[in-house]
Design a protein around this motif. Structure first.
Motif, PDB file in Angstrom:
ATOM      1  N   VAL A 159      73.080  30.862 103.292  1.00  7.33           N
ATOM      2  CA  VAL A 159      72.333  31.765 102.411  1.00  7.33           C
ATOM      3  C   VAL A 159      72.433  31.278 100.968  1.00  7.33           C
ATOM      4  CG1 VAL A 159      72.348  34.073 101.427  1.00  7.33           C
ATOM      5  CG2 VAL A 159      72.519  33.767 103.889  1.00  7.33           C
ATOM      6  N   ARG A 160      73.633  30.839 100.618  1.00  7.14           N
ATOM      7  CA  ARG A 160      73.843  30.377  99.261  1.00  7.14           C
ATOM      8  C   ARG A 160      72.941  29.176  98.971  1.00  7.14           C
ATOM      9  NH1 ARG A 160      77.981  30.597  95.366  1.00  7.14           N
ATOM     10  NH2 ARG A 160      77.900  28.700  94.121  1.00  7.14           N
ATOM     11  N   SER A 161      72.914  28.276  99.947  1.00  5.22           N
ATOM     12  CA  SER A 161      72.094  27.087  99.758  1.00  5.22           C
ATOM     13  C   SER A 161      70.620  27.455  99.663  1.00  5.22           C
ATOM     14  CB  SER A 161      72.348  26.132 100.934  1.00  5.22           C
ATOM     15  OG  SER A 161      71.324  25.181 100.985  1.00  5.22           O
ATOM     16  N   THR A 162      70.174  28.350 100.592  1.00  7.45           N
ATOM     17  CA  THR A 162      68.769  28.756 100.599  1.00  7.45           C
ATOM     18  C   THR A 162      68.409  29.472  99.300  1.00  7.45           C
ATOM     19  OG1 THR A 162      69.014  29.079 102.956  1.00  7.45           O
ATOM     20  CG2 THR A 162      67.025  29.972 101.941  1.00  7.45           C
ATOM     21  N   VAL A 163      69.274  30.412  98.924  1.00  7.44           N
ATOM     22  CA  VAL A 163      69.004  31.178  97.702  1.00  7.44           C
ATOM     23  C   VAL A 163      68.976  30.255  96.499  1.00  7.44           C
ATOM     24  CG1 VAL A 163      69.979  32.897  96.145  1.00  7.44           C
ATOM     25  CG2 VAL A 163      69.863  33.361  98.590  1.00  7.44           C
ATOM     26  N   ARG A 164      69.900  29.302  96.515  1.00  4.85           N
ATOM     27  CA  ARG A 164      69.964  28.379  95.396  1.00  4.85           C
ATOM     28  C   ARG A 164      68.652  27.576  95.298  1.00  4.85           C
ATOM     29  NH1 ARG A 164      73.288  26.040  92.046  1.00  4.85           N
ATOM     30  NH2 ARG A 164      72.642  23.973  91.360  1.00  4.85           N
ATOM     31  N   THR A 165      68.204  27.110  96.476  1.00  5.23           N
ATOM     32  CA  THR A 165      66.953  26.354  96.486  1.00  5.23           C
ATOM     33  C   THR A 165      65.803  27.226  95.982  1.00  5.23           C
ATOM     34  OG1 THR A 165      67.795  25.226  98.423  1.00  5.23           O
ATOM     35  CG2 THR A 165      65.462  24.957  97.943  1.00  5.23           C
ATOM     36  N   VAL A 181      76.567  33.718  92.410  1.00  2.00           N
ATOM     37  CA  VAL A 181      77.958  34.166  92.529  1.00  2.00           C
ATOM     38  C   VAL A 181      77.987  35.560  93.156  1.00  2.00           C
ATOM     39  CG1 VAL A 181      79.955  34.904  91.195  1.00  2.00           C
ATOM     40  CG2 VAL A 181      78.883  32.709  90.726  1.00  2.00           C
ATOM     41  N   ASN A 182      77.044  36.415  92.692  1.00  2.00           N
ATOM     42  CA  ASN A 182      77.023  37.782  93.224  1.00  2.00           C
ATOM     43  C   ASN A 182      76.739  37.775  94.718  1.00  2.00           C
ATOM     44  OD1 ASN A 182      77.657  38.992  90.890  1.00  2.00           O
ATOM     45  ND2 ASN A 182      75.540  39.357  90.255  1.00  2.00           N
ATOM     46  N   ILE A 183      75.734  36.984  95.084  1.00  3.09           N
ATOM     47  CA  ILE A 183      75.368  36.939  96.509  1.00  3.09           C
ATOM     48  C   ILE A 183      76.535  36.423  97.342  1.00  3.09           C
ATOM     49  CG2 ILE A 183      73.954  35.659  98.145  1.00  3.09           C
ATOM     50  CD1 ILE A 183      71.637  35.990  96.209  1.00  3.09           C
ATOM     51  N   THR A 184      77.147  35.321  96.831  1.00  2.00           N
ATOM     52  CA  THR A 184      78.282  34.758  97.565  1.00  2.00           C
ATOM     53  C   THR A 184      79.389  35.781  97.712  1.00  2.00           C
ATOM     54  OG1 THR A 184      77.698  32.681  96.544  1.00  2.00           O
ATOM     55  CG2 THR A 184      79.822  32.785  97.651  1.00  2.00           C
ATOM     56  N   ARG A 185      79.672  36.481  96.599  1.00  2.00           N
ATOM     57  CA  ARG A 185      80.755  37.464  96.638  1.00  2.00           C
ATOM     58  C   ARG A 185      80.434  38.551  97.644  1.00  2.00           C
ATOM     59  NH1 ARG A 185      81.281  39.365  91.147  1.00  2.00           N
ATOM     60  NH2 ARG A 185      82.259  37.379  90.723  1.00  2.00           N
TER      61      ARG A 185
END
Lengths: 314, 673
Positions: free
Chosen positions: B54-60, B185-189
């Motif tokens: 998710v982090r990777s996708t969101v980052r992209t 950061v928020n999403i990851t947390r």
């Protein structure tokens, strides 16, 4: 729990923590990028004085600034080559500002509107250089245009409408319609519902075409030039009334311009039509050639000004 | 794990070692820990994996969006500033940049560079970071150019868009990554928090799952242990209609089978025990009967064993004696003496049990009649006798007595016990019969012994008398005839007559000698006059002469000692018989006789070097001389309380052992010469 099991769980926890830490690090992928300290600010340096003084040419805002810049660029390039010195294009929003630049000598040469010449000539001795000849004529008209679907047939039908003026000093865009309203015994403020300035003719045409304005009076040369380039504008607008001919907007020089420069400029411009490159530049402007005109060619404008009164112009 | 790795032969050693290590750890823990570990690992791997993804996708997506926005804003600035720049409306440009900065959170800065490289307008306020100008250069033909710039405020995405094909300058807008990073950061947390929460839920679910799985298994283990202890009443609960439920059902079926098998086995066992008890009782009775006690002792011992083995407290045995078949109390256990006497006196007519004599079958008498002597009898533990079983002692369909056992239960004795008692009764009947017969035999044997002794004594006396007669009368007469014939011979001159007389005298001498031998054979006087040893030596001497066999007589502890006349006579005759047998049948050349007195016992050993014989065969033969001789030897030995052993095998010679107990020496120390 046996020590072995504790060790296994600890190692699993350690792996997970490592993974989480790694995901945190992965947020900033290593990428070579320049570093700039935004807090290290310095005062901007003064513009470097150019050793070569450019010929400064101003173009009054008959059409929008980009349009002007695009259509005059070949001419400026031609002049630069012929004069062997850089040419700088200056534009201002209103005719008055351009006249100020000419008056102060900050501009060497300018393409101005008819009324601006009349006023400049009268106020500070703006000198007539050449005039463009379009379709064999050195005159132009003010055309009263309305949207294509407008029911109006004459100026009287536009009572209470929204009317777009081009420039406060424009002969075709302001003086002529004002004269028409005056003839109806009204002033624009009382006759129209609302008026506004577009400060260029092409914008006035677009304002009528888009229905923003119920009517406008524009330079016939600009209108034809615009409709040629964008036929849709012709479909969306129609010409309601044509004015008598006015002297074509001329090229002028500042009274502060050295006579030698003025003479060579006049030569180059008059000879342009004979030069292929110059001919192309003229073609870009929609002009046949530059010709010499007399100051009397603008008397009709002076008459119009006299009709509507000078105060309105200011 | 070795089983697993064995199935995967292609594994490299390192992987195999890892698997083995893994299984040595994972295989050693309980199912609870295994499931917990699997669930935790699964949730963590899933959580971290999803977080990364998710982090990777969101980052992209965010990068893409930031990029598009940056291009859009910058192009907007460029487009909107063209006219203002062309007409030199720098204030308008400034306002445009400020508006852009204000209206876009991500925009960190914006500025316009003129074609000549001058900064026409910017949003930094006082001063300008001049390094920024050269960082991002865009070609006038390009739509835009992006350059990420590291700053002390983080990474800034610097977009450059040429204005009016670069003729009016370049618009530069910097967008900060900060918001994007914050979002990331928020999403990851949030995802990690969710992972932790799911992990906790997973732990709870795993614990529930473990409970669900291990609880029935542990129940099953409990039941297994109970079954192992032998408690087959426990049943494994049917937990659910799953594999464990199936296992429980099949386990229960197994336990039921086991129980059935055990019940059957117990029945067999009980039967076996019952039979064993019967055998034990019968064996005990047989043992008691086989001991040669007298009848009452035998019956008493048998009664004790029967009561003991059958868990009964009181009983008695009546035997019928005499031609009138009078009952006699042979023995009793648990009965007061008065009751025993009454029982004996009342006999059978006073009790129903008298029917036994007629019916000859076991009877159970309950409740007791008042006339029964055992009525109201108290046993140990204050149990009142309320009945008794009576069993006839039968032998050859004749009732010889009764066996009675007292009881106090509602069911006095079980049918099985009654049958057993019947068997015991028959056995005891035989024993009583045997005992009586034995007694009879014993008496007859004693009478026979006395008779034999008398016969032998009479024989010996007669022999002694005849021998004395022959020696004293006939011998003396013949001797006097010899003397007279010699006297006559001296007086007769006629040689022919003298010759006849000489022949006569020779006949006389032979006759005298024969008479003397006959007398000696009948009864050597030396036996009576001097003693056993002398008589034997004398006999040995004669024997040597008669049979041409060397005889050696030795004695230890007997010299000068006289034994009773019966013993001396018997021993003499036995040795004589043995030597005659040796001479007649064995063809021996040497006989050794040893007499030894030791510890009040006389030991006589007669040993020859003859051919030996098969003693059993001799005894089996029709009555012959030799058989009679052997029997005579044994009879004589028994009459003096001794015993005789013969050791012989064909070809190995014969040894006869005679052991005679000697009475106290004082009583018979007479007649020492």
């Amino acid at each position: 729990m046996s020590p072995t099991i504790t060790r296994v769980y600890l190692s699993i926890t350690w792996m997970v923590m490592t993974l989480i830490w790694w995901t945190g690090c992965a947020a900033t992928p290593v990428e070579s990028m320049p570093y700039v300290d935004l807090s290290q600010r310095q005062p901007l340096p003064a513009a470097a004085e150019s050793r070569v003084v450019p010929l400064r040419v101003a173009v009054a805002a008959v059409i929008s600034p980009t349009g002007t810049a695009e259509s005059y660029q070949p001419l400026l390039d031609y002049l630069s080559r012929k004069l062997n010195r850089p040419v700088e294009l200056l534009q201002r929003r209103t005719y008055a500002e351009v006249n100020n630049l000419i008056e102060r000598g900050e501009v060497d040469m300018a393409f101005v509107c008819t009324s601006a010449y009349v006023i400049g000539h009268r106020d500070f001795g703006m000198q007539l250089l050449v005039a463009p000849q379009v379709n064999g004529e050195t005159v132009y008209y003010s055309w009263l245009i309305v949207p294509a679907d407008s029911p109006a047939r004459e100026m009287a039908d536009l009572r209470g409408a929204t009317f777009a003026f081009t420039d406060p000093w424009s002969t075709s865009g302001r003086m002529y319609p004002t004269a028409l309203v005056k003839a109806l015994g009204e002033t624009p403020e009382t006759f129209f519902g609302r008026t506004f300035f577009t400060y260029s003719h092409d914008d006035a045409i677009r304002a009528v075409a888009s229905g923003l304005a119920d009517g406008a009076a524009v330079d016939s040369l600009v209108y034809q030039y615009m409709v040629d380039r964008d036929p849709r504008l012709g479909e969306q607008t129609k010409v309601l009334q044509r004015s008598p001919p006015f002297g074509i907007p001329p090229a002028v020089t500042s009274p502060h311009l050295r006579p030698q420069v003025r003479a060579s400029l006049q030569n180059i411009l008059l000879e342009m039509a004979n030069d292929p490159t110059g001919s192309d530049a003229l073609h870009a402007l929609g002009v046949d050639r530059f010709v010499l005109v007399e100051d009397t060619a603008y008397d009709s404008v002076r008459n119009l000004e006299a009709q509507i009164g000078r105060l309105v112009l200011r | 794990m070795s089983r697993l790795t064995n199935r995967l032969p292609g594994l490299p050693p390192a992987v195999r070692r890892f698997f083995e290590w893994f299984w040595s750890v994972a295989g050693a823990v309980s199912v609870r820990t295994k499931i917990l570990g699997i669930v935790l690992a699964l949730v963590l791997v899933l959580g971290v994996g999803v977080t990364l993804q998710v982090r990777s996708t969101v980052r992209t997506a965010l990068s893409h969006e930031l990029h598009n926005r940056g291009v859009s804003i910058t192009r907007d600035v460029a487009a909107r500033s063209v006219d203002m720049l062309l007409v030199h409306d720098l204030y308008g440009v400034h306002r445009l940049l400020q508006d852009t900065l204000t209206n876009n959170e991500d925009v960190r800065y914006a500025f316009i560079i003129s074609p000549q490289g001058e900064i026409l307008a910017h949003t930094f306020g006082d001063g300008f970071p001049l390094e920024l100008v050269a960082v991002n250069v865009v070609d006038s033909a390009d739509r835009y150019h992006l350059q990420k710039v590291a700053t002390e405020e983080g990474v800034i995405w610097d977009f450059a868009v040429p204005i009016f094909d670069g003729r009016a300058g370049v618009a530069r807008v910097g967008l900060s990554e900060q918001a994007m990073q914050t979002t990331l950061v928020n999403i990851t947390r949030q995802l990690l928090v969710t992972t932790v929460l799911v992990s906790l839920t997973g732990v709870v679910a795993a614990m529930f799952l473990t409970w669900l799985i291990t609880r029935p298994v542990l129940d099953l283990v409990d039941v297994t242990r109970a079954v192992a202890r032998g408690d087959l009443s426990h049943k494994a609960p049917h937990w659910a209609d799953d594999e464990i439920g199936l296992l429980s059902d099949s386990f229960n079926a197994m336990v039921e089978d086991l129980e059935a098998a055990r019940t059957e086995s117990e029945a067999y066992n009980a039967e076996l025990l019952r039979r064993n008890r019967e055998l034990a009782v019968l064996n005990a009775v047989a043992q008691a009967a086989s001991r040669q006690y007298d009848l009452d002792e035998m019956l008493d011992a048998a009664l004790h064993r029967v009561l003991n083995l059958m868990n009964m407290q009181a009983g008695w045995i009546l035997v019928l004696e005499g031609s009138e078949a009078r009952p006699r109390m042979a023995c009793s256990v648990g009965l007061p003496a008065s009751v025993a006497r009454d029982e004996e006196q009342s006999g059978f007519p006073g009790c129903k049990c008298g029917r036994v004599l007629q019916e000859k079958k076991p009877l159970v008498i309950t409740p007791l009649e008042e006339t029964c002597p055992a009525y109201g009898l108290c046993l140990a533990d204050n149990l009142v006798v309320n009945g008794h079983a009576t069993v006839p002692l039968i032998s050859k369909s004749q009732v010889l007595g009764t066996l009675n056992v007292a009881c106090n239960g509602s069911e006095c004795v079980s049918d099985e016990d009654l049958q057993l008692l019947g068997a015991i009764g028959r056995q005891l009947g035989v024993a009583v019969e045997n005992s009586r017969l034995w007694e009879e035999v014993r008496q007859k044997e004693a009478a026979r012994g006395q008779l034999l002794e008398k016969i032998i004594t009479a024989q010996e006396e007669e022999r002694k008398r005849i021998a004395r007669e022959l020696h004293d009368e006939t011998g003396q007469a013949l001797a006097s005839l010899m003397v007279r014939s010699r006297n006559v011979e001296r007086e007769i001159k006629d040689s022919e007559t003298r010759h006849h007389l000489q022949e006569l005298r020779e006949v006389l001498a032979v006759t005298l000698d024969r008479v003397r031998h006959l007398a000696f054979d009948l009864r050597p006087s030396v036996l009576d006059d001097i003693g056993l040893l002398a008589a034997l030596r004398r006999y040995a001497q004669e024997y040597q002469e008669r049979f041409d066999t060397t005889v050696e007589v030795q004695s230890v502890g007997l010299d000068g000692q006289r034994l009773t006349p019966e013993v001396e006579t018997s021993v003499y005759r036995i040795v004589q018989e043995a030597m005659i047998n040796a001479a007649k049948y064995a063809g021996c050349t040497h006989i050794s006789v040893l007499l030894q007195v030791r510890a009040r016992q006389l030991l006589v050993i007669v040993e020859d070097n003859g051919c030996g014989f098969d003693a059993r065969q001799i005894l089996r033969e029709e009555a012959g001389q030799s058989k009679l001789g052997l029997y005579g030897m044994q009879e004589r030995a028994e009459l003096i309380g001794g015993d005789l052993d013969i050791e012989t095998h064909p070809g190995e010679g014969t040894t006869i052992y005679l052991r005679v107990p000697l009475p106290q020496p004082e009583a018979h120390e007479a007649g020492v010469t």
